[in-house]
Scaffold this motif. Sequence first.
Motif, PDB file in Angstrom:
ATOM      1  N   LYS A 184       0.477  -1.639   0.146  1.00  0.00           N
ATOM      2  CA  LYS A 184      -0.164   0.196  -0.070  1.00  0.00           C
ATOM      3  C   LYS A 184       0.803   1.465  -0.033  1.00  0.00           C
ATOM      4  CE  LYS A 184      -3.638  -1.995   2.297  1.00  0.00           C
ATOM      5  NZ  LYS A 184      -5.216  -1.628   3.300  1.00  0.00           N
ATOM      6  N   TRP A 185       2.052   1.165   0.559  1.00  0.00           N
ATOM      7  CA  TRP A 185       2.808   2.629   1.024  1.00  0.00           C
ATOM      8  C   TRP A 185       3.206   2.618  -0.686  1.00  0.00           C
ATOM      9  CZ3 TRP A 185       4.584   6.159   3.430  1.00  0.00           C
ATOM     10  CH2 TRP A 185       5.477   7.061   3.105  1.00  0.00           C
ATOM     11  N   ALA A 186       3.689   1.171  -1.093  1.00  0.00           N
ATOM     12  CA  ALA A 186       4.337   1.575  -3.023  1.00  0.00           C
ATOM     13  C   ALA A 186       3.182   2.110  -3.839  1.00  0.00           C
ATOM     14  CB  ALA A 186       4.579   0.217  -3.353  1.00  0.00           C
ATOM     15  N   ARG A 224       5.708   2.788   9.297  1.00  0.00           N
ATOM     16  CA  ARG A 224       4.899   3.245   7.684  1.00  0.00           C
ATOM     17  C   ARG A 224       4.193   1.927   7.667  1.00  0.00           C
ATOM     18  NH1 ARG A 224       9.165   2.059   3.414  1.00  0.00           N
ATOM     19  NH2 ARG A 224       8.385   0.042   4.011  1.00  0.00           N
ATOM     20  N   ASP A 225       5.222   0.335   7.283  1.00  0.00           N
ATOM     21  CA  ASP A 225       4.152   0.051   6.610  1.00  0.00           C
ATOM     22  C   ASP A 225       2.594  -0.880   7.775  1.00  0.00           C
ATOM     23  OD1 ASP A 225       5.613  -0.626   4.575  1.00  0.00           O
ATOM     24  OD2 ASP A 225       6.846  -2.460   6.037  1.00  0.00           O
ATOM     25  N   ALA A 226       3.129  -0.525   9.301  1.00  0.00           N
ATOM     26  CA  ALA A 226       1.602  -0.577  10.071  1.00  0.00           C
ATOM     27  C   ALA A 226       0.553   0.292   9.404  1.00  0.00           C
ATOM     28  CB  ALA A 226       2.321  -0.528  11.566  1.00  0.00           C
ATOM     29  N   LEU A 227       1.046   1.464   9.945  1.00  0.00           N
ATOM     30  CA  LEU A 227       0.255   2.610   9.360  1.00  0.00           C
ATOM     31  C   LEU A 227      -1.134   2.309   8.100  1.00  0.00           C
ATOM     32  CD1 LEU A 227       1.678   5.588  10.589  1.00  0.00           C
ATOM     33  CD2 LEU A 227      -0.176   4.064  11.764  1.00  0.00           C
ATOM     34  N   MET A 228      -0.254   1.959   7.549  1.00  0.00           N
ATOM     35  CA  MET A 228      -0.832   1.538   6.026  1.00  0.00           C
ATOM     36  C   MET A 228      -1.725   0.972   5.813  1.00  0.00           C
ATOM     37  SD  MET A 228      -0.169   4.026   3.738  1.00  0.00           S
ATOM     38  CE  MET A 228      -0.744   3.474   2.587  1.00  0.00           C
ATOM     39  N   ASN A 229      -1.238  -0.552   6.071  1.00  0.00           N
ATOM     40  CA  ASN A 229      -1.304  -2.251   6.677  1.00  0.00           C
ATOM     41  C   ASN A 229      -3.660  -1.486   6.841  1.00  0.00           C
ATOM     42  OD1 ASN A 229      -2.127  -4.416   6.381  1.00  0.00           O
ATOM     43  ND2 ASN A 229      -2.600  -4.411   9.020  1.00  0.00           N
ATOM     44  N   GLU A 230      -3.202  -0.792   7.993  1.00  0.00           N
ATOM     45  CA  GLU A 230      -5.384  -0.813   8.384  1.00  0.00           C
ATOM     46  C   GLU A 230      -5.504   0.982   8.493  1.00  0.00           C
ATOM     47  OE1 GLU A 230      -7.947  -3.293   8.295  1.00  0.00           O
ATOM     48  OE2 GLU A 230      -6.938  -4.354   8.859  1.00  0.00           O
ATOM     49  N   HIS A 231      -4.934   1.281   9.221  1.00  0.00           N
ATOM     50  CA  HIS A 231      -5.212   2.817  10.270  1.00  0.00           C
ATOM     51  C   HIS A 231      -5.354   3.984   9.161  1.00  0.00           C
ATOM     52  CE1 HIS A 231      -3.382   0.642  12.988  1.00  0.00           C
ATOM     53  NE2 HIS A 231      -4.328   1.181  13.538  1.00  0.00           N
ATOM     54  N   ALA A 232      -4.058   4.253   7.462  1.00  0.00           N
ATOM     55  CA  ALA A 232      -4.225   4.949   7.135  1.00  0.00           C
ATOM     56  C   ALA A 232      -5.528   4.838   5.862  1.00  0.00           C
ATOM     57  CB  ALA A 232      -3.231   4.787   5.894  1.00  0.00           C
ATOM     58  N   ASP A 233      -6.382   3.566   5.679  1.00  0.00           N
ATOM     59  CA  ASP A 233      -8.078   3.535   5.332  1.00  0.00           C
ATOM     60  C   ASP A 233      -9.111   4.744   6.336  1.00  0.00           C
ATOM     61  OD1 ASP A 233      -6.677   1.954   3.549  1.00  0.00           O
ATOM     62  OD2 ASP A 233      -7.392   0.258   4.445  1.00  0.00           O
ATOM     63  N   LEU A 234      -9.009   4.759   7.203  1.00  0.00           N
ATOM     64  CA  LEU A 234      -9.284   4.945   7.939  1.00  0.00           C
ATOM     65  C   LEU A 234      -9.006   6.758   7.862  1.00  0.00           C
ATOM     66  CD1 LEU A 234     -10.806   2.717  10.232  1.00  0.00           C
ATOM     67  CD2 LEU A 234     -11.244   3.379   8.423  1.00  0.00           C
ATOM     68  N   ASP A 250     -10.279   9.451  23.221  1.00  0.00           N
ATOM     69  CA  ASP A 250     -10.486   8.154  22.614  1.00  0.00           C
ATOM     70  C   ASP A 250     -10.698   7.988  21.893  1.00  0.00           C
ATOM     71  OD1 ASP A 250     -12.732   7.539  24.433  1.00  0.00           O
ATOM     72  OD2 ASP A 250     -14.028   9.397  24.623  1.00  0.00           O
ATOM     73  N   GLN A 251     -10.016   8.906  20.716  1.00  0.00           N
ATOM     74  CA  GLN A 251      -9.800   9.082  19.323  1.00  0.00           C
ATOM     75  C   GLN A 251      -8.616   7.682  19.328  1.00  0.00           C
ATOM     76  OE1 GLN A 251      -8.716  13.275  18.087  1.00  0.00           O
ATOM     77  NE2 GLN A 251     -10.999  13.710  19.149  1.00  0.00           N
ATOM     78  N   MET A 252      -8.078   8.207  20.006  1.00  0.00           N
ATOM     79  CA  MET A 252      -6.689   7.270  20.461  1.00  0.00           C
ATOM     80  C   MET A 252      -7.436   5.500  20.560  1.00  0.00           C
ATOM     81  SD  MET A 252      -3.534   9.522  22.012  1.00  0.00           S
ATOM     82  CE  MET A 252      -3.082  10.271  21.831  1.00  0.00           C
ATOM     83  N   LYS A 253      -7.965   5.776  20.964  1.00  0.00           N
ATOM     84  CA  LYS A 253      -8.662   4.146  21.750  1.00  0.00           C
ATOM     85  C   LYS A 253      -9.551   3.846  20.653  1.00  0.00           C
ATOM     86  CE  LYS A 253      -9.493   5.053  26.598  1.00  0.00           C
ATOM     87  NZ  LYS A 253     -10.521   4.916  27.704  1.00  0.00           N
ATOM     88  N   LEU A 254     -10.426   4.250  19.832  1.00  0.00           N
ATOM     89  CA  LEU A 254     -10.751   3.845  18.821  1.00  0.00           C
ATOM     90  C   LEU A 254      -9.873   3.308  17.833  1.00  0.00           C
ATOM     91  CD1 LEU A 254     -13.441   3.811  17.369  1.00  0.00           C
ATOM     92  CD2 LEU A 254     -12.894   5.974  15.714  1.00  0.00           C
ATOM     93  N   PHE A 255      -9.133   4.114  17.444  1.00  0.00           N
ATOM     94  CA  PHE A 255      -7.553   3.597  16.119  1.00  0.00           C
ATOM     95  C   PHE A 255      -7.402   1.831  16.630  1.00  0.00           C
ATOM     96  CE2 PHE A 255      -8.383   7.218  13.220  1.00  0.00           C
ATOM     97  CZ  PHE A 255      -8.425   6.682  12.899  1.00  0.00           C
TER      98      PHE A 255
END
Length: 338
Positions: A184-186, A224-234, A250-255
Amino acid sequence: MGQADAPTKKQSDALNAYSKAVSDFESILGQRRAQINSKRPLPNLPGQALYLARISMMSAYKDLTDALPSKIGRPNKFGIPPAYFDADKEPLIDEYRALFDILEAPPANAQKSDTPFNDVVDLATGIARAKGLDPANAEAAGRISLGLFFAETNGNQNVGNGRSNKYKGSFQTGPSEDHNGRAKWAAIKASIAAIDPALILRDDKEEARAGNLDHRFNHWTAVRDALMNEHADLFPQVAGIVKILPDPIDQMKLFELIQIIPNPTKSALKSGNLVSYRISEPTIMGYLRNNSIFAFGQADRAKTSATFREILDAMWLFNSKFERALSKFDEIKAGQKG
């Protein structure tokens, strides 16, 4: 003067169960410390027994304070609700954390960063801008992502995992998640280069440095790869999330829930009523309990369902980590302004 009423059988049983749980916790702490000090072989997943013993002690204490509310004591330095933890047992948790620092030490070939916290914020902000967020919401994405780093590793980079042979590194990802994030990063790299070319120059350097190393043990590529895997989509939903959950913690808990129960969390966000969305699948409740949510005491563990508001409120063990993340984020922003 009248004498106090004798404890009921339920109260006596709770007292005995708690005493045993404390003894068991002390025993496994002593066993692991002796094994480490004498350089004896450790069992597979050496932190699992420690974790379960800590959960058992806190669960037994919650059952005790439910049966005997007078046992609720003074506040503790960890910010754990006093009904769940006896402050006199703080030294046991200190030893627990010291042992995990040893058990989860980075491998010798890990590639650390001199700016681990800034890296998380810079990557998350750059990704968010490439996803179309304005500067204010991109900053929120950076703040939230720094919270994830603290939630997963207490802000320690490149760590192992005493409870899993699968999840490793600064964001505790598995091999498939890391590979998915790299792909996803690429795909987004050119968009980021147009916005922040300096970020891509740093990325090229870290890629070359990592070479054939497991990318989870280079702090930059792991984040980088962890954020791109799931969180960046949100990230495109950050503006809406901030409106629904104005509390940064609360925002951090949700993520963090995206890390623990990704699909139910995405469904909750799509439902149009996030905080009232209810989880009732036993498997999902089990995942929550395995991450110290609804894990303490019979009353908590008997819950068969929960709304997202209840889940967020039950994530109190994460509060101190997220508070540290907020403090570190404020330091970073102050440094940028200076």
